[in-house]
Scaffold this motif. Sequence first.
Motif, mmCIF file in Angstrom:
data_model
loop_
_atom_site.group_PDB
_atom_site.id
_atom_site.type_symbol
_atom_site.label_atom_id
_atom_site.label_comp_id
_atom_site.label_asym_id
_atom_site.label_seq_id
_atom_site.Cartn_x
_atom_site.Cartn_y
_atom_site.Cartn_z
ATOM 1 N N ALA A 43 -10.196 -32.328 51.705
ATOM 2 C CA ALA A 43 -10.006 -32.361 50.256
ATOM 3 C C ALA A 43 -11.100 -31.540 49.585
ATOM 4 O O ALA A 43 -12.194 -31.391 50.132
ATOM 5 N N ASP A 47 -11.980 -33.196 43.928
ATOM 6 C CA ASP A 47 -11.056 -34.311 44.140
ATOM 7 C C ASP A 47 -11.777 -35.520 44.726
ATOM 8 O O ASP A 47 -11.509 -36.661 44.352
ATOM 9 N N TYR A 50 -13.758 -37.111 41.935
ATOM 10 C CA TYR A 50 -12.861 -37.836 41.024
ATOM 11 C C TYR A 50 -12.438 -39.173 41.632
ATOM 12 O O TYR A 50 -12.505 -40.215 40.971
ATOM 13 N N GLU A 51 -12.013 -39.147 42.883
ATOM 14 C CA GLU A 51 -11.564 -40.378 43.544
ATOM 15 C C GLU A 51 -12.710 -41.377 43.665
ATOM 16 O O GLU A 51 -12.505 -42.579 43.511
ATOM 17 N N TYR A 143 -11.335 -26.709 50.670
ATOM 18 C CA TYR A 143 -11.162 -28.054 51.227
ATOM 19 C C TYR A 143 -12.228 -28.301 52.293
ATOM 20 O O TYR A 143 -12.596 -27.387 53.037
#
Length: 178
Positions: A43, A47, A50-51, A143
């Motif tokens: 990822a 991201d 954020y998660e 990623y």
Amino acid sequence: MVIRLAPTRGGFLRPFGCGWFIREYLLGKGPEGSRAIDPEQGAPQADINYEYKEALARATARERTERIISNMVVRGADITEEEAEKIYQRELKRVSRKFTHMRYHSFLMYFGVLKRLGWVKATEVTEPSTIQDNYAPAPERTYYRLTKKGIQAGDELWSNPLFTLYPEIGPSHMKKSD
């Protein structure tokens, strides 16, 4: 008898630590209600950040909800599942995303430590970034996934990657016992 007051999974103000979350997230386990990913694909850093912040917000709202419901029950109230869910949703909306501590730059610095330790590495997967109009094109989103070394590192190492990278600074930050 000495009782350890520090939490085992997070810090004093967090229900779980960033290192633990990143490892579990990149393993594809979807920790703390985050979305599960393909561990081979990985990822992007944005991201993951954020998660992490959303998972902290959910955990904080859950703890607040438990405290509120506990106080209501002590006062004699009978709480239904629907009322508990409404309280949780209300508390989730109240959690400031700034309250969840780590700013994006701090997250990037932390992630940089993981890269220097060789625990995460860039994959071949990238995607275009999109930003507002009237700006130069943004670099592609890269990623990242866990390496074998990162998977094999134990909980103690992941609990403080900075001390793992620079073991000489660890003792200066530890409380001296008498």
